[in-house]
Every structure is written in C-alpha cells, then in structure tokens.
Write a protein that holds these residues in place. Sequence first.
Motif, PDB file in Angstrom:
ATOM      1  N   MET A 144       0.852  -1.178   0.000  1.00 30.66           N
ATOM      2  CA  MET A 144       0.000   0.000   0.000  1.00 30.66           C
ATOM      3  C   MET A 144       0.894   1.236   0.000  1.00 30.66           C
ATOM      4  SD  MET A 144      -2.511  -1.138   3.128  1.00 30.66           S
ATOM      5  CE  MET A 144      -3.128  -2.829   3.268  1.00 30.66           C
ATOM      6  N   ILE A 145       0.448   2.293  -0.665  1.00 26.51           N
ATOM      7  CA  ILE A 145       1.218   3.529  -0.648  1.00 26.51           C
ATOM      8  C   ILE A 145       0.339   4.680  -0.205  1.00 26.51           C
ATOM      9  CG2 ILE A 145       0.798   4.094  -3.092  1.00 26.51           C
ATOM     10  CD1 ILE A 145       3.682   5.204  -3.117  1.00 26.51           C
ATOM     11  N   PHE A 146       0.922   5.538   0.640  1.00 27.18           N
ATOM     12  CA  PHE A 146       0.240   6.722   1.127  1.00 27.18           C
ATOM     13  C   PHE A 146       1.084   7.937   0.744  1.00 27.18           C
ATOM     14  CE2 PHE A 146      -0.766   3.114   3.799  1.00 27.18           C
ATOM     15  CZ  PHE A 146      -2.161   3.153   3.856  1.00 27.18           C
ATOM     16  N   LEU A 147       0.599   8.719  -0.211  1.00 24.69           N
ATOM     17  CA  LEU A 147       1.300   9.926  -0.611  1.00 24.69           C
ATOM     18  C   LEU A 147       1.015  11.006   0.424  1.00 24.69           C
ATOM     19  CD1 LEU A 147       0.637   9.987  -4.460  1.00 24.69           C
ATOM     20  CD2 LEU A 147       2.672   9.213  -3.262  1.00 24.69           C
ATOM     21  N   GLN A 148       2.036  11.399   1.174  1.00 25.79           N
ATOM     22  CA  GLN A 148       1.820  12.271   2.310  1.00 25.79           C
ATOM     23  C   GLN A 148       3.006  13.184   2.529  1.00 25.79           C
ATOM     24  OE1 GLN A 148       3.213   8.689   5.334  1.00 25.79           O
ATOM     25  NE2 GLN A 148       1.102   9.298   5.307  1.00 25.79           N
ATOM     26  N   GLY A 149       2.877  14.074   3.498  1.00 31.23           N
ATOM     27  CA  GLY A 149       3.965  14.976   3.817  1.00 31.23           C
ATOM     28  C   GLY A 149       5.095  14.265   4.544  1.00 31.23           C
ATOM     29  N   ASN A 197       9.225  11.606  -8.063  1.00 28.07           N
ATOM     30  CA  ASN A 197      10.122  10.844  -8.943  1.00 28.07           C
ATOM     31  C   ASN A 197      10.747   9.666  -8.202  1.00 28.07           C
ATOM     32  OD1 ASN A 197       9.731  12.443 -11.242  1.00 28.07           O
ATOM     33  ND2 ASN A 197      11.332  13.880 -10.656  1.00 28.07           N
ATOM     34  N   ALA A 198      11.136   9.894  -6.960  1.00 21.33           N
ATOM     35  CA  ALA A 198      11.725   8.814  -6.152  1.00 21.33           C
ATOM     36  C   ALA A 198      10.691   7.735  -5.846  1.00 21.33           C
ATOM     37  CB  ALA A 198      12.300   9.388  -4.854  1.00 21.33           C
ATOM     38  N   ILE A 199       9.458   8.139  -5.590  1.00 21.44           N
ATOM     39  CA  ILE A 199       8.390   7.171  -5.312  1.00 21.44           C
ATOM     40  C   ILE A 199       8.108   6.320  -6.543  1.00 21.44           C
ATOM     41  CG2 ILE A 199       5.922   6.941  -4.793  1.00 21.44           C
ATOM     42  CD1 ILE A 199       6.186   9.391  -2.976  1.00 21.44           C
ATOM     43  N   VAL A 200       8.136   6.930  -7.708  1.00 28.54           N
ATOM     44  CA  VAL A 200       7.930   6.179  -8.948  1.00 28.54           C
ATOM     45  C   VAL A 200       8.995   5.089  -9.081  1.00 28.54           C
ATOM     46  CG1 VAL A 200       8.027   6.303 -11.470  1.00 28.54           C
ATOM     47  CG2 VAL A 200       6.727   8.019 -10.182  1.00 28.54           C
ATOM     48  N   GLU A 201      10.242   5.452  -8.878  1.00 23.75           N
ATOM     49  CA  GLU A 201      11.329   4.484  -9.012  1.00 23.75           C
ATOM     50  C   GLU A 201      11.207   3.377  -7.965  1.00 23.75           C
ATOM     51  OE1 GLU A 201      13.527   4.371 -11.479  1.00 23.75           O
ATOM     52  OE2 GLU A 201      12.436   6.096 -12.306  1.00 23.75           O
ATOM     53  N   GLU A 202      10.802   3.744  -6.765  1.00 26.19           N
ATOM     54  CA  GLU A 202      10.741   2.778  -5.671  1.00 26.19           C
ATOM     55  C   GLU A 202       9.571   1.813  -5.802  1.00 26.19           C
ATOM     56  OE1 GLU A 202       9.957   3.673  -1.138  1.00 26.19           O
ATOM     57  OE2 GLU A 202      12.035   4.155  -1.647  1.00 26.19           O
ATOM     58  N   THR A 203       8.479   2.277  -6.396  1.00 26.04           N
ATOM     59  CA  THR A 203       7.259   1.464  -6.421  1.00 26.04           C
ATOM     60  C   THR A 203       7.003   0.771  -7.746  1.00 26.04           C
ATOM     61  OG1 THR A 203       5.925   3.397  -7.081  1.00 26.04           O
ATOM     62  CG2 THR A 203       6.135   2.951  -4.716  1.00 26.04           C
ATOM     63  N   PHE A 204       7.719   1.127  -8.765  1.00 29.97           N
ATOM     64  CA  PHE A 204       7.382   0.681 -10.126  1.00 29.97           C
ATOM     65  C   PHE A 204       7.264  -0.839 -10.249  1.00 29.97           C
ATOM     66  CE2 PHE A 204       8.225  -0.323 -14.593  1.00 29.97           C
ATOM     67  CZ  PHE A 204       7.281   0.481 -15.205  1.00 29.97           C
ATOM     68  N   PHE A 237       0.340  -1.988 -11.937  1.00 30.06           N
ATOM     69  CA  PHE A 237      -0.088  -2.578 -10.671  1.00 30.06           C
ATOM     70  C   PHE A 237      -1.373  -3.364 -10.923  1.00 30.06           C
ATOM     71  CE2 PHE A 237       1.663   1.682  -9.119  1.00 30.06           C
ATOM     72  CZ  PHE A 237       2.947   1.186  -8.930  1.00 30.06           C
ATOM     73  N   ARG A 238      -1.239  -4.613 -11.276  1.00 30.85           N
ATOM     74  CA  ARG A 238      -2.401  -5.397 -11.700  1.00 30.85           C
ATOM     75  C   ARG A 238      -3.379  -5.683 -10.557  1.00 30.85           C
ATOM     76  NH1 ARG A 238      -2.193  -7.096 -16.791  1.00 30.85           N
ATOM     77  NH2 ARG A 238      -0.210  -6.951 -17.913  1.00 30.85           N
ATOM     78  N   ASN A 239      -2.910  -5.604  -9.331  1.00 34.03           N
ATOM     79  CA  ASN A 239      -3.795  -5.860  -8.191  1.00 34.03           C
ATOM     80  C   ASN A 239      -4.284  -4.572  -7.525  1.00 34.03           C
ATOM     81  OD1 ASN A 239      -3.906  -8.810  -7.979  1.00 34.03           O
ATOM     82  ND2 ASN A 239      -1.688  -8.644  -7.648  1.00 34.03           N
ATOM     83  N   PHE A 240      -4.026  -3.430  -8.159  1.00 31.30           N
ATOM     84  CA  PHE A 240      -4.508  -2.165  -7.620  1.00 31.30           C
ATOM     85  C   PHE A 240      -6.011  -2.064  -7.844  1.00 31.30           C
ATOM     86  CE2 PHE A 240      -5.095   2.518  -8.845  1.00 31.30           C
ATOM     87  CZ  PHE A 240      -5.515   2.875  -7.570  1.00 31.30           C
ATOM     88  N   ASN A 241      -6.756  -2.047  -6.728  1.00 29.30           N
ATOM     89  CA  ASN A 241      -8.216  -1.999  -6.825  1.00 29.30           C
ATOM     90  C   ASN A 241      -8.887  -1.098  -5.800  1.00 29.30           C
ATOM     91  OD1 ASN A 241      -9.264  -3.780  -9.004  1.00 29.30           O
ATOM     92  ND2 ASN A 241      -7.976  -5.306  -7.964  1.00 29.30           N
TER      93      ASN A 241
END
Length: 495
Positions: A144-149, A197-204, A237-241
């Motif tokens: 799970m990802i939470f985009l936050q401060g 940009n860092a989150i994209v690389e880390e989660t891709f 992310f095929r299981n992103f629902n």
Amino acid sequence: MSLKSIAAKIFAKKIYKKTQVWVINPVETQNSVFLELIKQAKNTKFGVDHNFEQIKTTADFARQVPVRDYEGLKHYIDEVVEGADNILWKGKPLYFAKTSGTTSGAKYIPLTKESMPYHIEAARNAILHYINETGNADFVDKKMIFLQGSPILEEKNGINLGRLSGIVAHFVPKYLQKNRMPSLGTNCIEDWETKVNAIVEETFNEDLAVISGIPSWVQMYFEKLQQKGEKPVGEIFRNFNLFIYGGVNYEPYRAKFENLIGRKVDSIELFPASEGFFAYQDSQKEKGMLLLLNAGIFYEFIKSDEFHNENAKRHTIGEVELNVNYVLIISTNAGLWAYNIGDTVQFVSLKPYRIIVSGRIKHFISAFGEHVIGKEVESALQEAIVGTDIRINEFTIAPQITPESGLPYHEWFIEFENEPQDSVAFAEALDNSMRKQNMYYDDLIVGKVLRKVVVTKVVKNGFQDYMKSIGKLGGQNKIPRLSDNRNIVDLLKRE
C-alpha cells in the motif's frame, strides 16, 4: 485466503457492530461527547474565561462561547505555543499540526493525547467498513502507498510539530509497516517533484493494491508512472483496486483517473483535517460520508446563508435538515472551541447522518449576489462532461467584473487532458448546468446582468506551475475551486 485477510474480515465485522451502537443513538452520543468535553476543560484558562462550570446544556454553550476562527483563538493558541499548559485543554498538546495561514502566517493546530487516537482509528475504520461491506480483504497481504507529507518533525518549546500527514505517519500500525510504502528515506524528501520521482522508481516493480492521497497529487504520480511504463497504471499494478482519497471532490478527476489506470477501481472518501477527522465513506452503495459523532468532537451547524448574520442560530445534530448548506463548527478534545474550520457541508442522509463537503465558506463567487459554491461548480462540470471523452486535469473559476466589452461573466480556467471537440457547446452545457444548480445565477443570466460562462484554457501543468510558484506544490495543498477575486487566475498561464 490468508490468515491475515481472514483476521481482517473478523475485525471489520466487530468494528462495524461497534460503530452501529452510536450510529443508532446520534443525539445521545453527541450530548455525551459535549458534556465530557466541558467536564475535561472546565479548569483550563479557556474554560474559566467562558464559565464552563456554569454550562449544563448546548444552549448554555452557544450563549457563552462565540464562534471563532483561528484568528479569534490565536491569543490562546499563542500561549500554548509558548509552552503554557492548561490553556485550551488540560496539560500540553502532544503535537502541533503546522498549516498555512492567510492573515496570520503559519497556523499551529494542537493535537492532544485524547485527540490523536481518533485520527488513526477513523482512517482504519474506513478501510474496515469497506472490507465488511465488500468482503474484499485480499489487499491486506499486498503493498500500500500513502502519498503524504514528510514525517520529519521540528520542535517548538518542547512540542513536536509538522504536517498532519507526517505526524500520522508515526502512528501506522505495526501490522501495516511491512506493506507500507514509500520507504522512510523517500518519504522524508521535502521537494515534492523530487519526492514523486523517487516514489515512482521505488514502487514501479512492486505489487501495489491500495493507493491513497489527494487526487490532484496522486494524478501527478500516475502520470509519471505511465510515462515510465508506457502503459496504464492498472497494468503496472495489476492488483490495484482501491483508491483512498480526501481533501477534494474526486468526481472532476474520475474520468482522468480511469483513463490513467485503464479501468475502474473502488474508492473510499475521507474527511480529515488538522482540526479533526470528521467523516469517512462507510458504504460503496450510499452517497456521502458517515459523520463521526463519537470521535471527541461536538458539532454545531450554521446555515451558510445566515452565517454572517448577528446571532445566527447554531444547530445541533438533531436539528439539521437534508440538502441545506451548513458551515461546520467544531469543539474538540484538542481544545478548539466553537471553531469555524471554514468548510461547508450538506446532509444527504439523516439515518445515519451522512454528509458531503459542499465547499469553503471563504471560497465562493458572489460578485453579483449569486453566492455560487464549490459543490455547484463541481456538479455542473461533471454534468457537462458526462457521456463525452472530455477529461479535466484541474480547474478554478473567477468573476470577470470589468470585461473590455460586453456584460460581465464567470470565467472558468480549465486545464484539459482531452479537450472538447466543440468548445462552444461545452461552454453552453456548463452554463445550462450552472443555471440549474443556482437560481440566483439563472436570474442574472435571464436579467442580462451576466453573460454566459467563458472557458479559458490553461497550459499543460499550468496549475502545478502556479502552486510551485507560491511554494505550495504537493502535500495537502489544494487549488481553490472558485474565488470572489482574480488573484489566482491572474497568475495562471493561458493557451
């Protein structure tokens, strides 16, 4: 099915039943919360100043404690910030949530040991209600990802302070720690573009199933993912629902998100703020969010069209009506008393009490007496694009009072992802919907005081550039949907 998902379903059912206890006793629940707040704070400086010892009813409270915004409470809050105790609430706060102010610069919203748990429980319970209703708990085993401060906190006179989302990050339950993204190092990056940009690389290459954040900033993340992967987010992310969001209405973004994802996903709406966690979507089948009546917050409601009247009536939960625009007034176990947070709400159900956020009391257009609010413009836009392939990235509206020629008008500044094939027909559809939404606006059009809406295109990433220019890119910052002046739109780049 894993043991973790089975346990989640059992726990979800337990929490649902626990919630129903106060849901079916709303007035009694609020009265109990009110009396406990008064009892706990009667010996504080604020309590003594406002004769809490003599307050026995909500009517007593309304007579003795005037409605205030941050400026009105600031002299008390300043004492708390300076390190004094027993000012607004017993003892000292655990944290200050630092937010942007308007006239007073930074705002310091206290979070106490009594209030903090409700922020965590409400977010958890929103997910558990979803699990209980849908039976879908498979995502608990995935990322799970939470985009936050940033969770990095400062200290002021012995009290930690930071953004609310950063503070909350320190309270993520242990059972979610292994699943949670991004990493602490990435989450601590302050610059928003660098962080995304860092989150994209880390989660891709991860198996993300739940994504959470304010839609406008999640959209930025999705666009960067799509650019990197050259395919929809739903294929990456095929299981992103499940998408969890708050802060702004999702509907204007929905078509764009479904295009970026490549399919529909379930969503849960939240209504959190530094001042408290007020509501969450408790059902995928019903409109609105469940107002949290047992969460250490006593609510009062003032009809927005009466708000600026002297001695405007303050309604308690048992007195509210459906589909009326109310200014939300709160008193909390963090020491905010008869506090106007600036949001307006409408009740869409009274059994149980469910609300939608209809706008901001300071964000409206009434340059000609029309008093257009956020809900009306969002509904008008949604109606204008339904059944079309038009997709919107962002928008805001301002009046043009002194045009070079012709009648004044409302000017819609829109950043399109997919532009309308017929811009004239699109503007006509917007105007027609606005006239249905707001009878005063319709009267102004019929009476030839205003001409029909004008749509002005904003360049690609124009809103992001604007937010960056004022130092508010990312995090919990949001573009106001409408203003009674042109301060924002004068800084936007047009096509």
